[in-house]
Write a protein that holds these residues in place. Sequence first.
Motif, PDB file in Angstrom:
ATOM      1  N   UNK A   1       0.835  -1.203   0.000  1.00  2.00           N
ATOM      2  CA  UNK A   1       0.000   0.000   0.000  1.00  2.00           C
ATOM      3  C   UNK A   1       0.871   1.255   0.000  1.00  2.00           C
ATOM      4  N   UNK A   2       1.931   1.238   0.783  1.00  2.00           N
ATOM      5  CA  UNK A   2       2.826   2.395   0.819  1.00  2.00           C
ATOM      6  C   UNK A   2       3.504   2.599  -0.540  1.00  2.00           C
ATOM      7  N   UNK A   3       3.865   1.497  -1.184  1.00  2.00           N
ATOM      8  CA  UNK A   3       4.506   1.588  -2.500  1.00  2.00           C
ATOM      9  C   UNK A   3       3.537   2.171  -3.527  1.00  2.00           C
ATOM     10  N   UNK A   4       2.277   1.726  -3.482  1.00  3.34           N
ATOM     11  CA  UNK A   4       1.274   2.253  -4.421  1.00  3.34           C
ATOM     12  C   UNK A   4       1.010   3.727  -4.151  1.00  3.34           C
ATOM     13  N   UNK A   5       0.934   4.105  -2.884  1.00  8.70           N
ATOM     14  CA  UNK A   5       0.729   5.510  -2.513  1.00  8.70           C
ATOM     15  C   UNK A   5       1.818   6.395  -3.125  1.00  8.70           C
TER      16      UNK A   5
ATOM     17  N   UNK B   1      -8.319  11.606  -2.573  1.00 11.23           N
ATOM     18  CA  UNK B   1      -8.668  10.773  -3.731  1.00 11.23           C
ATOM     19  C   UNK B   1      -7.629   9.681  -3.951  1.00 11.23           C
ATOM     20  N   UNK B   2      -6.348  10.053  -3.855  1.00  9.12           N
ATOM     21  CA  UNK B   2      -5.287   9.051  -4.033  1.00  9.12           C
ATOM     22  C   UNK B   2      -5.359   7.970  -2.959  1.00  9.12           C
ATOM     23  N   UNK B   3      -5.661   8.355  -1.744  1.00 10.15           N
ATOM     24  CA  UNK B   3      -5.749   7.366  -0.663  1.00 10.15           C
ATOM     25  C   UNK B   3      -6.899   6.391  -0.889  1.00 10.15           C
ATOM     26  N   UNK B   4      -8.001   6.902  -1.442  1.00  9.67           N
ATOM     27  CA  UNK B   4      -9.103   6.000  -1.787  1.00  9.67           C
ATOM     28  C   UNK B   4      -8.682   5.020  -2.877  1.00  9.67           C
TER      29      UNK B   4
ATOM     30  N   UNK C   1      -5.712   3.816  -3.254  1.00  9.00           N
ATOM     31  CA  UNK C   1      -4.888   2.795  -2.595  1.00  9.00           C
ATOM     32  C   UNK C   1      -5.783   1.772  -1.899  1.00  9.00           C
ATOM     33  N   UNK C   2      -6.787   2.255  -1.212  1.00 10.32           N
ATOM     34  CA  UNK C   2      -7.629   1.348  -0.425  1.00 10.32           C
ATOM     35  C   UNK C   2      -8.511   0.472  -1.313  1.00 10.32           C
ATOM     36  N   UNK C   3      -9.069   1.065  -2.384  1.00  8.53           N
ATOM     37  CA  UNK C   3     -10.042   0.352  -3.207  1.00  8.53           C
ATOM     38  C   UNK C   3      -9.429  -0.319  -4.429  1.00  8.53           C
ATOM     39  N   UNK C   4      -8.273   0.135  -4.870  1.00  5.21           N
ATOM     40  CA  UNK C   4      -7.566  -0.414  -6.034  1.00  5.21           C
ATOM     41  C   UNK C   4      -8.524  -0.675  -7.214  1.00  5.21           C
ATOM     42  N   UNK C   5      -9.119   0.385  -7.767  1.00  8.84           N
ATOM     43  CA  UNK C   5     -10.045   0.208  -8.884  1.00  8.84           C
ATOM     44  C   UNK C   5      -9.369  -0.453 -10.082  1.00  8.84           C
ATOM     45  N   UNK C   6     -10.140  -1.301 -10.797  1.00 10.35           N
ATOM     46  CA  UNK C   6      -9.570  -2.069 -11.908  1.00 10.35           C
ATOM     47  C   UNK C   6     -10.016  -1.543 -13.266  1.00 10.35           C
ATOM     48  N   UNK C   7     -11.032  -0.673 -13.296  1.00 10.81           N
ATOM     49  CA  UNK C   7     -11.511  -0.156 -14.587  1.00 10.81           C
ATOM     50  C   UNK C   7     -12.090   1.239 -14.384  1.00 10.81           C
ATOM     51  N   UNK C   8     -12.544   1.827 -15.474  1.00 10.30           N
ATOM     52  CA  UNK C   8     -13.037   3.204 -15.427  1.00 10.30           C
ATOM     53  C   UNK C   8     -14.268   3.335 -14.540  1.00 10.30           C
ATOM     54  N   UNK C   9     -15.132   2.347 -14.553  1.00 13.04           N
ATOM     55  CA  UNK C   9     -16.337   2.449 -13.726  1.00 13.04           C
ATOM     56  C   UNK C   9     -15.960   2.480 -12.247  1.00 13.04           C
TER      57      UNK C   9
ATOM     58  N   UNK D   1     -13.138   3.328 -10.929  1.00 15.18           N
ATOM     59  CA  UNK D   1     -12.431   4.577 -10.642  1.00 15.18           C
ATOM     60  C   UNK D   1     -13.420   5.739 -10.531  1.00 15.18           C
ATOM     61  N   UNK D   2     -14.469   5.725 -11.320  1.00 20.23           N
ATOM     62  CA  UNK D   2     -15.455   6.811 -11.304  1.00 20.23           C
ATOM     63  C   UNK D   2     -16.222   6.878  -9.993  1.00 20.23           C
ATOM     64  N   UNK D   3     -16.208   5.800  -9.220  1.00 19.02           N
ATOM     65  CA  UNK D   3     -16.932   5.783  -7.949  1.00 19.02           C
ATOM     66  C   UNK D   3     -16.116   6.395  -6.811  1.00 19.02           C
ATOM     67  N   UNK D   4     -14.895   6.763  -7.093  1.00 20.33           N
ATOM     68  CA  UNK D   4     -14.028   7.338  -6.061  1.00 20.33           C
ATOM     69  C   UNK D   4     -14.258   8.846  -5.978  1.00 20.33           C
ATOM     70  N   UNK D   5     -14.348   9.361  -4.756  1.00 20.82           N
ATOM     71  CA  UNK D   5     -14.612  10.778  -4.527  1.00 20.82           C
ATOM     72  C   UNK D   5     -13.541  11.634  -5.173  1.00 20.82           C
ATOM     73  N   UNK D   6     -13.970  12.641  -5.936  1.00 14.33           N
ATOM     74  CA  UNK D   6     -13.043  13.559  -6.592  1.00 14.33           C
ATOM     75  C   UNK D   6     -12.756  13.218  -8.042  1.00 14.33           C
ATOM     76  N   UNK D   7     -13.313  12.097  -8.535  1.00 14.40           N
ATOM     77  CA  UNK D   7     -13.097  11.690  -9.931  1.00 14.40           C
ATOM     78  C   UNK D   7     -14.373  11.965 -10.726  1.00 14.40           C
ATOM     79  N   UNK D   8     -14.395  13.098 -11.421  1.00 13.97           N
ATOM     80  CA  UNK D   8     -15.526  13.431 -12.275  1.00 13.97           C
ATOM     81  C   UNK D   8     -15.296  12.947 -13.702  1.00 13.97           C
ATOM     82  N   UNK D   9     -16.259  13.193 -14.586  1.00 14.29           N
ATOM     83  CA  UNK D   9     -16.194  12.673 -15.951  1.00 14.29           C
ATOM     84  C   UNK D   9     -14.956  13.163 -16.698  1.00 14.29           C
ATOM     85  N   UNK D  10     -14.667  14.462 -16.612  1.00 17.43           N
ATOM     86  CA  UNK D  10     -13.553  15.030 -17.372  1.00 17.43           C
ATOM     87  C   UNK D  10     -12.217  14.448 -16.899  1.00 17.43           C
TER      88      UNK D  10
END
Length: 598
Positions: free
Chosen positions: A527-531, A557-560, A562-570, A572-581
Motif C-alpha cells: 500500500x505504501x509503495x502504491x501511494x 482521492x489518491x488514498x481511496x 490505494x484502499x479500493x484499487x479500482x480495476x476499470x473506469x467504472x 475509478x469513477x466511484x471514487x470521490x473527486x473523480x468526475x467525468x472530465x
Amino acid sequence: MSSPSPALHLLEHVFGYRAFRGEQAAIVEQVAAGGDALVLMPTGGGKSLCYQVPALLREGCGVVVSPLIALMQDQVDALKELGVAAAFLNSTLEMDAAREVERAFVAGELKLLYVAPERLVTPRFLSLLARARLALFAIDEAHCVSAWGHDFRPEYLQLSVLADGFPGVPRIALTATADHATRQDIITRLRLETARQFVSSFDRPNLRYTIVEKKSAREQLLSFIRREHEGDSGIIYCLSRKKVEDTAAWLRTQEIKALPYHAGMEAEARARNQQIFIRDEGVVMVATIAFGMGIDKPDVRFVAHLDLPKSIENYYQETGRAGRDGQPADAWLAYGLNDVMLLTEMIEGSGSAEEQKAVERAKLSAMLGLCEATGCRRIAILGYFGEQTQPCGNCDNCLNPPKLIDHSESARKALSCVFRTGNRFGVGHLVDVLQGKQSPKVKEFCHDRVSTFGIGKDVDEATWRAIYRQLLARGALRLKLEGHGGLELTDAARAFLRGDAPLSLRARTEKFHYRGERGGEFEQPADRALWQALRRCRKELADAQNVPAYVIFGDTTLKEMVRLRPADHYELSRISGVGDRKLEKYGDAFLGVIAAQR
C-alpha cells in the motif's frame, strides 16, 4: 429508481462527489432558485461549490467577487480541469488578454468569471455587466465589508451597487469567520436583509490546536516540525518582515525547504515563492499575514505562529489554511508577554477612532484568553463564535491536561507591586522589584524602599511573567503607553486583591503526539509503495500541464485509490473527486499505475 436532481448530477459528473456536505444542498437550492444567501462556513468546508454549482445550473455567467488574486488563478485552473468555462480579470493580465476575457464574458462563453471588487465597481465593468447574461453574484470573503471585522477593505463598501443595479440577480455572500457584529454589518452593508442565512459549525475536527509559551521559539518550532511534520507542506506566520526573512534563512540552515513571503519583497520574487509553495510538495512558507488568503492548497499539513495573532478571527482563519482536504493537520502557536505589548502598541498607535481601538483591544484580550485557557481549546474557539461543543480530545489541553498550581497569593503580590510603584512600569522592572534585585532602574526610582521589594524571591522570573500575562488576560491589568509603557490596575483587580478571584497556572512540559508521515496510515508495504507511485504519477501530470498537483487529484482521492484499487473506469469513477472530465483525461494513467502494483 428516480434520477438524481440536476444539482446532484452536476456534483457527481463535473466535480466527482457523490453527495453534498452539511448545508451545501440547501444553499445550492436557494441560490439556483434565484434567492439570496449569506453563508458562514469554515475554511475547507466547501464554500466554492455553494456558488459554482448554482452558476452552472442557471443561465448566464456567475460573477465571483474576490480580493484574492491567488485564489482566482487556482480556482480557474481547477475549473478548467473539470471542463468548466472559467476566467478571471485582475492586474496580472495583459491588456489584450483582459479584453479577450471581457469579450467572452459579454458573448456568453463563460460560466464563471472571477473579478476583484475595485474592478467590479468601475463604470467600465458595470457597463459590461449590463450587457452580459448574469447567473449570480458571489461575494467571497464577505467579512471584508465590516469595519469591525479582522480584514476590512474599503472597496467592499461599494458592492451594495449590485443590489441597486441588478435586482433580479441572486447574490450569495460567503465568509469563514464572522462574529455576530460582523455578520450584522455584512447584512446591512451588502443589502442582504432578506437573504436566507446559513451558519455551519465552525468546528474543524481534523485540526489539532497546540499553544505553547515562548521559551526558545525557533528551537520549539524546529522540534515541532521534526517530530510531527518532516517533509510536509506548512505555513509559519511572523509579525514582522525581518522575522520572516530571518526565520526562513535559519530553517534552510536546518535543511528545511523554507521560503519567505511578505509585502516588502519585490512582486516577482513574492509571486515566484508563492508559485513554488503551491506547485511543489514539502515546502514551508514563512510569511506575514499578507500570505495565505485564497491559497487553495489542500495539503498544507500545519500552520505555525511564532507571534500572537491580533484576534481569534485572525487565528481561526490563518489556522484554517491547514488541512483543507479534511486530513489531520496541526495548528501550533508560540506566544509570550512581549507579543501582547507589541500588539497593544500597534493598536494604540494606529490612529483609528477610539471606538475601533476598543473593539481591537477586546479582540486581543480574547485571543490572549484563548492562549491562557487551561480547558479544551476547541470549546474556547467555538464559544467565541457563539457555538457550544464538548471537549474535543484533540488539542494540547485535552491530550495532555495541565496540572494547575494555585498562585492566588502571588497574584496579589504582583498587583500590589504595580500599585506601589505607581501604575507605570513594565513587567521586567516589576519582577526585579518583587525578586529584590538592585538594578540601576530599581535604585533610580528608589523602589528598593517600597513594601513589595523582595517579597517574591521564592518565585522564578518565568512564573512571574506568566502571572502578569494571566492578570492581563483576565482584565485585572491593562497596558498603558505613556511614560514607561507599563501596567496599571483596573477595577477588576479588586477581586484578586480581596482574594475573591483565584488564579492558577499550568505546570507541564511540552509533549508531542507523533502522527507519522503522510500516507503513514498504510501499514502494508504494498500500500505504501502504491501511494508513492500514485503521487509520482500525479506530480508528472501536474508538471506537464504547469498546474499544482492537487488540481489533478487531492490526497484524499489518491488514498481511496490505494484502499479500493479500482480495476476499470467504472470503479475509478466511484471514487470521490473523480468526475467525468478527469476520468477521461487521467483514468488510464492512474489505472496503469494501480495495475503495475498488483
